[in-house]
Structures are given as structure tokens and as C-alpha cells.
Design a protein around this motif. Structure first.
Motif, PDB file in Angstrom:
ATOM      1  N   UNK B 201      73.810  29.900  35.511  1.00 52.89           N
ATOM      2  CA  UNK B 201      75.063  30.573  35.189  1.00 52.89           C
ATOM      3  C   UNK B 201      75.576  30.056  33.854  1.00 52.89           C
ATOM      4  N   UNK B 202      75.706  30.982  32.890  1.00 49.07           N
ATOM      5  CA  UNK B 202      76.065  30.573  31.528  1.00 49.07           C
ATOM      6  C   UNK B 202      77.466  31.036  31.151  1.00 49.07           C
ATOM      7  N   UNK B 203      78.314  31.316  32.144  1.00 47.83           N
ATOM      8  CA  UNK B 203      79.684  31.720  31.864  1.00 47.83           C
ATOM      9  C   UNK B 203      79.842  33.227  31.924  1.00 47.83           C
ATOM     10  N   UNK B 204      81.039  33.660  32.330  1.00 50.75           N
ATOM     11  CA  UNK B 204      81.357  35.078  32.473  1.00 50.75           C
ATOM     12  C   UNK B 204      80.314  35.730  33.391  1.00 50.75           C
ATOM     13  N   UNK B 205      79.559  36.712  32.908  1.00 53.07           N
ATOM     14  CA  UNK B 205      78.499  37.278  33.765  1.00 53.07           C
ATOM     15  C   UNK B 205      77.126  37.001  33.177  1.00 53.07           C
ATOM     16  N   UNK B 206      77.051  36.034  32.283  1.00 59.15           N
ATOM     17  CA  UNK B 206      75.784  35.804  31.573  1.00 59.15           C
ATOM     18  C   UNK B 206      74.867  34.878  32.377  1.00 59.15           C
ATOM     19  N   UNK B 207      73.667  35.375  32.622  1.00 58.24           N
ATOM     20  CA  UNK B 207      72.729  34.646  33.476  1.00 58.24           C
ATOM     21  C   UNK B 207      71.361  34.520  32.809  1.00 58.24           C
ATOM     22  N   UNK B 208      70.729  33.382  33.039  1.00 56.77           N
ATOM     23  CA  UNK B 208      69.289  33.299  32.790  1.00 56.77           C
ATOM     24  C   UNK B 208      68.623  33.153  34.152  1.00 56.77           C
ATOM     25  N   UNK B 209      67.733  34.084  34.452  1.00 59.04           N
ATOM     26  CA  UNK B 209      67.138  34.146  35.784  1.00 59.04           C
ATOM     27  C   UNK B 209      65.659  33.796  35.692  1.00 59.04           C
ATOM     28  N   UNK B 210      65.265  32.713  36.342  1.00 58.80           N
ATOM     29  CA  UNK B 210      63.855  32.363  36.463  1.00 58.80           C
ATOM     30  C   UNK B 210      63.388  32.909  37.793  1.00 58.80           C
ATOM     31  N   UNK B 211      62.550  33.943  37.733  1.00 63.51           N
ATOM     32  CA  UNK B 211      62.226  34.671  38.958  1.00 63.51           C
ATOM     33  C   UNK B 211      60.734  34.644  39.224  1.00 63.51           C
ATOM     34  N   UNK B 212      60.386  34.563  40.497  1.00 63.41           N
ATOM     35  CA  UNK B 212      58.982  34.787  40.872  1.00 63.41           C
ATOM     36  C   UNK B 212      58.796  36.285  41.015  1.00 63.41           C
ATOM     37  N   UNK B 213      58.025  36.864  40.123  1.00 62.43           N
ATOM     38  CA  UNK B 213      57.872  38.310  40.096  1.00 62.43           C
ATOM     39  C   UNK B 213      56.577  38.641  39.388  1.00 62.43           C
ATOM     40  N   UNK B 214      56.129  39.879  39.552  1.00 62.25           N
ATOM     41  CA  UNK B 214      55.001  40.372  38.774  1.00 62.25           C
ATOM     42  C   UNK B 214      55.502  41.242  37.621  1.00 62.25           C
ATOM     43  N   UNK B 215      56.816  41.219  37.387  1.00 63.40           N
ATOM     44  CA  UNK B 215      57.345  42.012  36.286  1.00 63.40           C
ATOM     45  C   UNK B 215      58.772  41.622  35.979  1.00 63.40           C
TER      46      UNK B 215
END
Lengths: 175, 744
Positions: B201-215
Motif C-alpha cells: 500500500x503506497x498511499x491513497x489507492x496506489x498499490x504495487x501488487x506482487x501476484x502469482x499469476x500467468x498474466x
């Protein structure tokens, strides 16, 4: 016609308070590390969540897959099945302690050369397990390697190359 | 530019050192500051409604931050389309934590967030939930007469072609005829890495998401639509993925949960699923297949009928191509292919490695073996006699097809000519020996893909495309293609992927990544090469004056004239000589629509299997496998071989071990862990040989790539079952081929 049921009713009404934190000192890859954790913290979670040693992987949390294999006093164990607090005073080696990208352990190099992995998630556990197995000194043949590496699952199915990589190191002349 | 220094070489993986040292970071391994932990709670019932979630009881535990459920989740996107991802099937996607209704067992019904993982896990096990229970129905076997033909909806699904010829009549008139039903239960992908999302969570609605995904882009689109985020706010990263096999094609519910909790708590949150919860999402569906074949007096196929019925959920119509392959794998003029779904109370199935084809080839290839025996023809000879020179489904020529060479080279390597036909006729001491053969076909697909290339003054080339590497070797083969195109050493090239700030690449699935990203990388490097040539031609005294891009070659760090390779410019010198810091090119590769429409684009394989069975114990070992694959150009024989080795392990697993066993009393898979859901261990895997029959194919795409991630799995399960028949005389049509079935 419907009936009713309640999930987790065994926990009701008395919910035990969680245990208090305590100081635990672990010797990992030759370095003493102190951490404040609850006694129910597994060695695996202590490594990954409290010490940022994320090379050790969680694949099942139940001792069924071997992804969390580390070496404790030279012996391979599933770090998900042991509590961190039980390993005070022990010598713990994780994948990070075996080699670095520019100075790979012979098994790490053999895994790269034989393409003994695909996604890489089971790999640290495979390598730590192989180090432990070679120390045990019981595996002499291909069949024995296969048997004694069967505690480490690989869903990508890299077993053929994992066994070749280990054989190469097993058969290397000792310096 | 025909000289090959990198493409086609068996190079080590460029990401190998990171993977063997623990340096490669997966989704749950980004330990961002002030992280809270979420643990999902799974429903204990298979169908009904939640009456009450007793969140207050566990919120009283110090360190428990919040319990999210339908009782308190804020109103989010309303329309179904907001929850539809790139490969969503028809129907209404499941919305986690947004209603009281329970649609399947182990449905996520709450998320417990706490200061530590241990606390969240503890509290999640204590969360009391009251349900109104309704009667569930989880048994596909009772639905044989309740199937329906699905509408359209999912990318890549093609309804079966209309019947051709007169299959019913020709079956009646056939010289020899066989018919049988083939069954397998649900199977779960079970990648080694469990689904996890770390949301910073980087403030307000700003996110960095590390996701397990194929895309990464699929995950980004999903959370943008559901949570009303913009691209900048929904930055998704997926550099390493610990196995996918299709399970990461759709955003899984931990992504929704982690983003929800981060936005609501204004704090970084990680949600990791448990191995048990890996059985609470998509799976290869439980499938019932019926195949009927007939032959003419000369051993040619007179008619073919293949029908499939598989499960789907109550809320989505999952589809896969199960029967279509049967209309194109063999020459046959009288064909009927039919396909139906039936709804039961399970989670929506999901594409699992070679979806549909792994299933369909099991039934068809077992039936072909039965037909060969009924007609008294060797099973390999029977396949050669019915070889399809054209794709009769589409009425098109194949862009290339070297399946015949696969049969011949595979058979020679395996020693098929030493096989005696009679079941039980081959022995190794006390063990029964069986040899089986089977074959498969898979799409050679390509998708639109963008890439960017940057050459810096130090001579280093960086190429970006937001694709993924689920273990397939994407990092490595893209580095090879880029290095090849611009004539640079591998060490002077870095390929990066898995970030939504990069040019957009398709989901990693369908075996299309090598072709899609590979041709995009080739194109953007060519574009950069053209710019580089122009810059080189501005240098004083250079020998390339007037040369076009076609007149030069990029080799050994130089641009040199095709007509006289001693006339060259060193690439490293070009930017500096022109006073440039860097040179960039960006491009979007579009598949050639004419070639895509005019030709049938497919990869093929032929697999030969030896089993040894102890007649007293019923134990079966797959002692030898030869898998011959014709899949266009092989970019890296080392990583490609690994893909096929893995496919063979998957096929052995499908044949002998995998089944998610439903306890219909509870409506739940009862073997939902690695101890009871069996996959092969090292001791189960013996000799496997991989043969690549290379195809030159400039119609499939400019680089001639067909993709190798799925085709190798086809036919393996059937070849094992056919070998078991050859050893014992027992036809096992209900996977897995297990001891008790062999002993009966």
C-alpha cells in the motif's frame, strides 16, 4: 428443506489467548540472528517472514512436499515441521548459505547445467535435500538417488535432470 | 542474417543462477514494510447460505485487525463484466465475499487479517460461521442425461464441427466396430507455489501488487475493474511464478482479498492460500467420454463418433476442446463429434495443461488401440494407415506436419519392431511387459504482443515485454532471440518480463508465448537494428554506405556487409560515435491474418511407453518412454526437452495417480493435500527419451515457432493404459490405472 450447522464450533466459547512473544536466537548460515517471535512460529515461517530468507519455500506446510528442506547440523529436515524455538543452538544452513550467483555450490552449478528445474520453486529444497543426501553417503546408484530424493516433489516433472545433476556431483573426484 | 549463434543452441537458463540460490522472488516473498497477513476461511458446507459470521469473537484477540466477509465488504463493481477476466467462460463469475450464498465446498467466505501470519491462521480456525444448509449435488455420474450444449463465451473454445458423411450408417456397416466409455475424475493443477498476493500500500489507492499469476495484465485489468483503480494505481508485478499449468490463467481469489484488505485497512497485506485451498478453485473437470469406431476391410477408419460430457459449476459454463481433435487426427470421412456440460455444485473448472486435448486424446487413443486389436492390425501400423494429410475439420492444409516422422523416429528409438502383439506375451523375468503407443495434436497459436528494445552506449541491449515465465524458459529463449537478431553475445542482452509498466503481452497459456513474445522480440530488435544501421551510416569512414537492412548482417557484435563480411562496424561504437546515450524501439507484433486463416496450424507428437507389471502385486512401473514431438522450430533444445520431460511426467501422473476424489456426502474433495493427491516422486520416473522432429514452417509465424508446453502431454496417459493392456489383457478405461483395477 434446510438444516443449520456451525463451522468451527469447537472453538466456542473459550478462545485461548495467543502466546506471548519471546526472544529466539538462531544460527543461520554461520550468522547469529535474534528475533522476537511467538513460540508457535515454525522454522520455515521464521526464515521467510521474520528473517527475509525467502529462498526456503513453502509448498504445503505439512511436511508432504519437501520444498522447505534446510540443513540442521548437516541433516536435511522439513523446516515446516519444526518450530524455530526448537532449533536454538543448532547450525542451520539454508539455500542462501550454500553459494551465491557468482560463486555457486557444485550442486547449484550442476542443477543449472542439467536444467534440473523449470519454475524453480522446489529447487532450493531439492538442492538442500541433495546436499543432505550426499552427506548421508548411502546413495550410490541412480535407483538409490531416485529413492532417497523422493521426499522432494517437483510438479514441473524435472526429476530426470535432477537425478543427472546429483549423479554428476556424486561422481566428481573428491579434491 | 541466416547465421545462428544463439537460436537452437542448448543454452543454460539465464535465470538459473537466481533460481538455484533462492534469489528468485515469488509473490509471497516481497517483505514490504508494515505488512499485515490475511488468511482465507473456506466454507465447511457445499451449498446453502451464511446466516451469521461471528467476527466479534475473534476480533477480540489482540493483533487481529479485521474480518472481511459479505457482512462488511463495501459495495464494489456491480456488473458481471467487471469480474470477467481474459479467459472467463460464459456465465456469471464468482465474486468472493460478496454474498451469503455458498455455491461449493471450501468456497472462500471470509478473510481474517492480523499482525502476524501465526495470529491470522489461529484466528481463522476459530471463526464461527452459522449456515443454512441446502442439499448439494456433486455427482456427474448421475447427469448423463442432463447434459446441455454450451453457448459461446470463452476465448479459444470452438464448438465441435458439424457431423460429416454418414457416421451412423457406416458404423452399422463396419467390418470391425468398437465402443466404450472412458472416465477420469477431476484433477487439480497443484503448482508447487501456492497462490499468494503481496499488496504494497503506497498511499491513497496506489498499490504495487506482487501476484502469482500467468498474466500480470490479466490481474491488473481485473482489479482495475472490480476496485475502480487506474493503471498507475494497479501496478502488478510477477517476475517468477512457481508453476502454473493453467491455474494462474484466471485471477484467483487471494488477489481480490489482498487488494480489498489493503485498500480498506490502508496497509500492505499478504494473502497466501494453503495447499488444501489449492483444491478450492479451478480443476480439470471430471469427464465422461464415449467413443465408437469402425473400420473398413482394408483397415481404414470407416466412421468415428466421440462424445464428451464434463462438469461445470452452477454459475459458469466452463468449456474446453475435448472432441474436436478426433476429427483432425485421422483421415475419416464419417465423423460425429458431440460435446456437453452438466452443472453440479463445484467451483468452475479451469484450463489445466493441454485442456481438452489431454482428456480427448486419452479416450480417442485408447479407443484406437482397441480398434487396432479388433481389426487385427498393429497399433502403430493402424495409425499410419489412417494418417491425416489434411485437417478435415477445417478443410485446410496443415502449415507443416511431420507426425509421420515422429512415428518412425520414435518407433526406431523405442524398438517397436520387436513387439509381439498378443497381450501378456512379453516378459522380463516374472514381470509382465507391455508396450503402448498413442499420439496427439495441439494448436500452434500466436497472439498480439508488444515489446520494447533499448541499446545503451555501453553496448548492452535490454528488451522488455510484460509476459511471464512459469518455468517454460521465456527469459532464456527471448534473450537468445534478441541476441541472435542483433548479433550480440548473450551476456550483452537482458530480457525482462512480468510487470504491467512494460509493453503488453498476452497471458502465458495455450503454448503461444514462445511464438507471440518471440516474434514480438524479433520484430522490435529488427526495428532497432534498422535505426542502428542508419546511425552507423552517419559515422566517419564507415564501410556500410548505401547498404539497406537486407544487405547487412548483425554478427559477433558487428554490423557487416553480406557481400564482404570484412567490411564492418562494431555495434558498441555506434552510439558513442553519434553522441547518443541510448537508442530505443517499441513495436506491437500482429499475427499475419492471411496465414492464420489459410492454414491449419498444429503441433503433433507420438509417444511410446513400456510398462512392467508385477502380476502378483499389481504394481505398475513406467520403465521407458520415447516421446517424439514435431513442434516447428526448437529455440533451445535444453529447455524444450525439459518441457517435454515434464509433460511425460504429467502424463504418467494422469495415467497412474491423479484423481480428486469427491466425497458426495460432504460435496468435498477428500484428498485435498499432497499426501493423498498423488503425483509422481523421483522414484516413479525412469527412462524418458525426447525426440524433436524439427519442422521448417514460415506460415505458422515468421520464426516458425509452434510452442512446446502442452503437446508433449498428449497421448501419454493413453499410451500407458494401452501398454497396461498389452501387458495384462485388461482394458482400464477409468483413470487412474491403479493396482486394484489391475488386480480385479
Amino acid at each position: 428443506m434446510s438444516t443449520t450447522t456451525t463451522q468451527a464450533s469447537l472453538g466456542h466459547p473459550a478462545i485461548a489467548p495467543p502466546p506471548a512473544l519471546g526472544t529466539v536466537t538462531l544460527k543461520i548460515n554461520g550468522v547469529e540472528r535474534q528475533l522476537e517471535i511467538a513460540p508457535w512460529t515454525t522454522l520455515l515461517d521464521a526464515l521467510r517472514e521474520y528473517l527475509d530468507l525467502t529462498g526456503t519455500k513453502k509448498g504445503c506446510d505439512h511436511g508432504q512436499c519437501g520444498a522447505c528442506t534446510v540443513l540442521v547440523d548437516g541433516k536435511r529436515i522439513n523446516s515446516c515441521l519444526t518450530l524455530a524455538v526448537m532449533k536454538e543452538g543448532a547450525d542451520i544452513t539454508t539455500i542462501e548459505g550454500l553459494g551465491t550467483e557468482t560463486n555457486l555450490h557444485p550442486l547449484q552449478q550442476a542443477f543449472v547445467d542439467h536444467d534440473a528445474f523449470q519454475c524453480g520453486y522446489c529447487t532450493p529444497g531439492q538442492i538442500c535435500s541433495a546436499v543432505g543426501m550426499l552427506t548421508e553417503g548411502k546413495a550410490k546408484t541412480t535407483a538409490e538417488i531416485r529413492e532417497m530424493m523422493s521426499g522432494n516433489l517437483c510438479r514441473c516433472g524435472a526429476y530426470t535432470n535432477i537425478v543427472s545433476a546429483i549423479e554428476e556431483v556424486l561422481n566428481q573426484p573428491k579434491a | 542474417m541466416s547465421m545462428t549463434n544463439h537460436i537452437g543452441k542448448p543454452l543454460n537458463r539465464v535465470d538459473g543462477p537466481a533460481k538455484v540460490t533462492g534469489g528468485a522472488k515469488y509473490a509471497a516473498e516481497f517483505n514490504v514494510p508494515n505488512l499485515a497477513y490475511g488468511v482465507a476461511v473456506s466454507s465447511s458446507i457445499a451449498k446453502g447460505r451464511i446466516r451469521k459470521i461471528h467476527a466479534d469473537e475473534i476480533l477480540a484477540i489482540p493483533g487481529v485487525l479485521q474480518v472481511f466477509s459479505h457482512e462488511n465488504v463495501p459495495s464494489l463493481a456491480w456488473f458481471d463484466r467487471s469480474y470477467k477476466d481474459d479467459v472467463a467462460p460464459g456465465g456469471s463469475p464468482f465474486r468472493p465475499l460478496q454474498g451469503a450464498e455458498v455455491k461449493y465446498s471450501m468456497q472462500p467466505v471470509a478473510l481474517v487479517v492480523a499482525e502476524t501470519f501465526e495470529l491470522a491462521r489461529y484466528a481463522s480456525g476459530l471463526l464461527r460461521i452459522d449456515y443454512d444448509v441446502e442439499k448439494h449435488d456433486t455427482d456427474l455420474e448421475t447427469k448423463r442425461d442432463d447434459g446441455f450444449e454450451p453457448g459461446r463465451g470463452k476465448t479459444g473454445w470452438v464448438p465441435p464441427p458439424k457431423p460429416r458423411g454418414n457416421p451412423d450408417k457406416e458404423l452399422r456397416n463396419a467390418t470391425h466396430r468398437v465402443e466404450a466409455e472412458y472416465i477420469h475424475l477431476a484433477q487439480h493443477h497443484n503448482p508447487m507455489e501456492m497462490f499468494a498476493s503481496t499488496v504494497e500500500f503506497l498511499g491513497d489507492k496506489k498499490l504495487t501488487v506482487y501476484d502469482k499469476t500467468q498474466g500480470a495484465f490479466n490481474s491488473q485489468q481485473y482489479i482495475m475493474k472490480v476496485f475502480g483503480l487506474n493503471k498507475d494505481e494497479a501496478h502488478v508485478i510477477s517476475k517468477f511464478t512457481g508453476g502454473g499449468f493453467g491455474s494462474g490463467l484466471r485471477p484467483q481469489y487471494q488477489l481480490f482479498m489482498a487488494v480489498l484488505a489493503a485498500l480498506e485497512l490502508k496497509r500492505s497485506v499478504r494473502v497466501s492460500l494453503t495447499r488444501q485451498q489449492m483444491f478450492s478453485m479451478g480443476h480439470r473437470p471430471h469427464t465422461l467420454q464415449y467413443v465408437e469406431l469402425g473400420t473398413n476391410p482394408d483397415g481404414s477408419l470407416a466412421a468415428l463418433h466421440h462424445h464428451a460430457l464434463h462438469e461445470t459449476s452452477q454459475y459458469e459454463d466452463y468449456t474446453e476442446n475435448v472432441v474436436n481433435w478426433s476429427g483432425m487426427l485421422y483421415q475419416c470421412d464419417n465423423v460425429k463429434l458431440t460435446y456437453q456440460l452438466a452443472k453440479i455444485d463445484v467451483a468452475t473448472p479451469q484450463d489445466m495443461r493441454a485442456p481438452g486435448a489431454a482428456t480427448g486424446s486419452f479416450a480417442l487413443e485408447c479407443a484406437m488401440d482397441e480398434m487396432a486389436y479388433a481389426a487385427g492390425i498393429d497399433p502403430l501400423e493402424f495409425r499410419l494407415r489412417n494418417y491425416a494429410e489434411r485437417d478435415q475439420n477445417a478443410n485446410k492444409d496443415f502449415s507443416s506436419k511431420k507426425l509421420r516422422e515422429c512415428y518412425h523416429e520414435g518407433a526406431a528409438k523405442f524398438g517397436w519392431d520387436k513387439r509381439t502383439a498378443e497381450p501378456g506375451s512379453m516378459r522380463d523375468g516374472d514381470l509382465l511387459v507391455g508396450w503402448g503407443v498413442a499420439t496427439g495434436v495441439w494448436d500452434a497459436s500466436i497472439q498480439k504482443c508488444a515489446a520494447k528494445a533499448t541499446l545503451t552506449a555501453d553496448g548492452h541491449l535490454t528488451v522488455l515485454s510484460g509476459s511471464n515465465d512459469i518455468g517454460t524458459g521465456t527469459y532464456t529463449i527471448m534473450t537468445q532471440i534478441a541476441a541472435e537478431t542483433l548479433g550480440l553475445p548473450m551476456a550483452a542482452v537482458t530480457f525482462q518480463l512480468g510487470d504491467t509498466t512494460m509493453p503488453e503481452a498476452p497471458l502465458q497459456g495455450g503454448s503461444w508465448t514462445a511464438a507471440s513474445v518471440g516474434n514480438a522480440v524479433k520484430q522490435v530488435c529488427d526495428k532497432l537494428g534498422e535505426q542502428l544501421l542508419k546511425l552507423a551510416q552517419k559515422m566517419e569512414g564507415q564501410p556500410l554506405k548505401g547498404a539497406s537492412y537486407e544487405d547487412v548482417q548483425f554478427v559477433n557484435g558487428q554490423i557487416r556487409l553480406n557481400s564482404d563480411i570484412t567490411q564492418a562496424v562494431v555495434i558498441r561504437d555506434i552510439l558513442a560515435a553519434n553522441g547518443e546515450e541510448k537508442l530505443e524501439a517499441e513495436n506491437t507484433m500482429m499475427p499475419n491474418p492471411v496465414n492464420q486463416l489459410k492454414n491449419s496450424l498444429h503441433a503433433h507428437n507420438a509417444v511410446f511407453v513400456e510398462v512392467k507389471i508385477d502380476p502378483e502385486l499389481g504394481t505398475l512401473r513406467v520403465t521407458r518412454v520415447v516421446n517424439a514431438v514435431a513442434a516447428g522450430r526448437i529455440l533451445n533444445p535444453k529447455t524444450a526437452r525439459s518441457q517435454v520431460l515434464g509433460s511425460v511426467v504429467w502424463g504418467i501422473s494422469m495415467a497412474l495417480m491423479e484423481e480428486s476424489v469427491m466425497d458426495h456426502g460432504f460435496g468435498r474433495y477428500i484428498n485435498h493435500n499432497y499426501s493423498e493427491y498423488h503425483i509422481p516422486v523421483s522414484a516413479d520416473i525412469h527412462d524418458i527419451d525426447v525426440i524433436f522432429v524439427e519442422e521448417e514452417d514460415d506460415k505458422v509465424n515468421p520464426l516458425g515457432i509452434k510452442g512446446i508446453g502442452e503437446v508433449g502431454l498428449l497421448g501419454v496417459a493413453a499410451a500407458v493404459a494401452n501398454a497396461a493392456y498389452h501387458a495384462t489383457g485388461k482394458r482400464i478405461r477409468n483413470l487412474p490405472v491403479s493396482i486394484e483395477k489391475l488386480m480385479l
